[in-house]
Design a protein around this motif. Structure first.
Motif, PDB file in Angstrom:
ATOM      1  N   LEU A  14      -0.805   9.039   2.946  1.00  0.00           N
ATOM      2  CA  LEU A  14      -0.238   7.861   2.285  1.00  0.00           C
ATOM      3  C   LEU A  14      -0.689   7.834   0.829  1.00  0.00           C
ATOM      4  O   LEU A  14      -1.827   8.204   0.512  1.00  0.00           O
ATOM      5  N   PRO A  15       0.208   7.400  -0.083  1.00  0.00           N
ATOM      6  CA  PRO A  15      -0.209   7.320  -1.491  1.00  0.00           C
ATOM      7  C   PRO A  15      -1.297   6.271  -1.672  1.00  0.00           C
ATOM      8  O   PRO A  15      -1.276   5.229  -1.027  1.00  0.00           O
ATOM      9  N   ARG A  16      -2.273   6.602  -2.531  1.00  0.00           N
ATOM     10  CA  ARG A  16      -3.343   5.648  -2.789  1.00  0.00           C
ATOM     11  C   ARG A  16      -2.814   4.520  -3.666  1.00  0.00           C
ATOM     12  O   ARG A  16      -2.035   4.764  -4.599  1.00  0.00           O
ATOM     13  N   PRO A  17      -3.227   3.272  -3.385  1.00  0.00           N
ATOM     14  CA  PRO A  17      -2.765   2.178  -4.246  1.00  0.00           C
ATOM     15  C   PRO A  17      -3.318   2.323  -5.660  1.00  0.00           C
ATOM     16  O   PRO A  17      -4.403   2.858  -5.866  1.00  0.00           O
ATOM     17  N   MET A  18      -2.525   1.849  -6.604  1.00  0.00           N
ATOM     18  CA  MET A  18      -2.958   1.887  -8.005  1.00  0.00           C
ATOM     19  C   MET A  18      -4.096   0.879  -8.209  1.00  0.00           C
ATOM     20  O   MET A  18      -4.146  -0.143  -7.534  1.00  0.00           O
ATOM     21  N   PRO A  19      -5.006   1.140  -9.152  1.00  0.00           N
ATOM     22  CA  PRO A  19      -6.001   0.117  -9.480  1.00  0.00           C
ATOM     23  C   PRO A  19      -5.295  -1.104 -10.050  1.00  0.00           C
ATOM     24  O   PRO A  19      -4.239  -0.978 -10.685  1.00  0.00           O
ATOM     25  N   PRO A  20      -5.833  -2.298  -9.813  1.00  0.00           N
ATOM     26  CA  PRO A  20      -5.134  -3.502 -10.278  1.00  0.00           C
ATOM     27  C   PRO A  20      -4.976  -3.503 -11.798  1.00  0.00           C
ATOM     28  O   PRO A  20      -5.848  -3.014 -12.517  1.00  0.00           O
ATOM     29  N   PRO A  21      -3.863  -4.044 -12.277  1.00  0.00           N
ATOM     30  CA  PRO A  21      -3.650  -4.059 -13.728  1.00  0.00           C
ATOM     31  C   PRO A  21      -4.540  -5.096 -14.405  1.00  0.00           C
ATOM     32  O   PRO A  21      -4.993  -6.049 -13.787  1.00  0.00           O
ATOM     33  N   ARG A  22      -4.761  -4.873 -15.677  1.00  0.00           N
ATOM     34  CA  ARG A  22      -5.477  -5.845 -16.516  1.00  0.00           C
ATOM     35  C   ARG A  22      -4.427  -6.696 -17.218  1.00  0.00           C
ATOM     36  O   ARG A  22      -3.462  -6.165 -17.781  1.00  0.00           O
ATOM     37  N   ILE A  23      -4.595  -8.003 -17.211  1.00  0.00           N
ATOM     38  CA  ILE A  23      -3.633  -8.913 -17.843  1.00  0.00           C
ATOM     39  C   ILE A  23      -4.167  -9.324 -19.206  1.00  0.00           C
ATOM     40  O   ILE A  23      -5.348  -9.661 -19.348  1.00  0.00           O
ATOM     41  N   ALA A  24      -3.297  -9.287 -20.215  1.00  0.00           N
ATOM     42  CA  ALA A  24      -3.687  -9.659 -21.576  1.00  0.00           C
ATOM     43  C   ALA A  24      -2.651 -10.603 -22.170  1.00  0.00           C
ATOM     44  O   ALA A  24      -1.468 -10.571 -21.808  1.00  0.00           O
TER      45      ALA A  24
END
Length: 199
Positions: free
Chosen positions: A5-15
């Motif tokens: 299974l594809p690994r989930p992306m790290p959570p995005p940073r909001i700016a």
């Protein structure tokens, strides 16, 4: 043997705001999602992207950034001071010249904006295709809630095309509740769904 299974992306940073280095990427992402709503007639993508870049008000947005600083999502913000795109003719003139730009800008007079509100309006939310189902929209909405509270608004509001059932379901899943439909957008479009989330 099954594929991993594809690994989930790290959570995005909001700016807050669109950084200058990402203006072009933001314009392309926004045009890809909302170009059909911005102009009533088809135009080449390069012209549409140039129009969004010229009309963009970078401070009226929140952006989601990858770990490497790439743009993976954005949400425009609209309040009494205006929205993510400046409405004047200047951006049209910058892209099509004085005569062509003013003519195209005149056509936007047909567009009916939503009713006035004291809520903070989400002026379009777009996620990069490779980042869908990675929590980007949810993170942007959470950040928009905090931004709304900081600006003194009591709710977030979104306007969704009547035929866009997938977007309507997505907003409902994020907790937005429907208000009465409104006649907004181009004259030939159906009444739009308006949804609200208290903050």
């Amino acid at each position: 043997m099954t594929a991993p299974l594809p690994r989930p992306m790290p959570p995005p940073r909001i700016a807050q705001g669109v950084p200058p280095a990402l203006h072009r990427a933001a314009a392309a992402l926004y045009w890809r999602h909302f170009g059909r709503q911005i102009l009533p007639v088809p135009v080449p993508a390069r012209r549409g992207i140039a129009l969004v870049a010229a009309a963009m008000r970078p401070g009226q947005a929140l952006v989601a950034l990858s770990a490497r600083g790439g743009l993976v999502g954005l949400v425009g913000l609209r309040d009494a001071g205006g929205g993510f795109l400046a409405p004047g003719p200047g951006s049209f003139v910058a892209v099509w010249g004085r005569a062509g730009g003013r003519l195209r800008h005149l056509s936007t007079a047909l567009y009916r904006p939503g009713q006035g509100t004291t809520d903070l309006v989400l002026d379009g939310l777009a996620t990069h295709p490779h980042w869908r189902r990675q929590g980007v929209a949810r993170a942007l909405v959470r950040a928009a809630m905090a931004e709304a509270r900081a600006r003194g608004h009591h709710g977030l509001r979104v306007e969704v095309e009547a035929r866009n059932h997938a977007a309507l379901a997505a907003w409902r899943a994020l907790g937005f509740q429907p208000l009465p439909r409104q006649r907004l957008g181009w004259p030939w479009t159906a009444p739009a769904h308006v949804l609200r989330l208290p903050v």
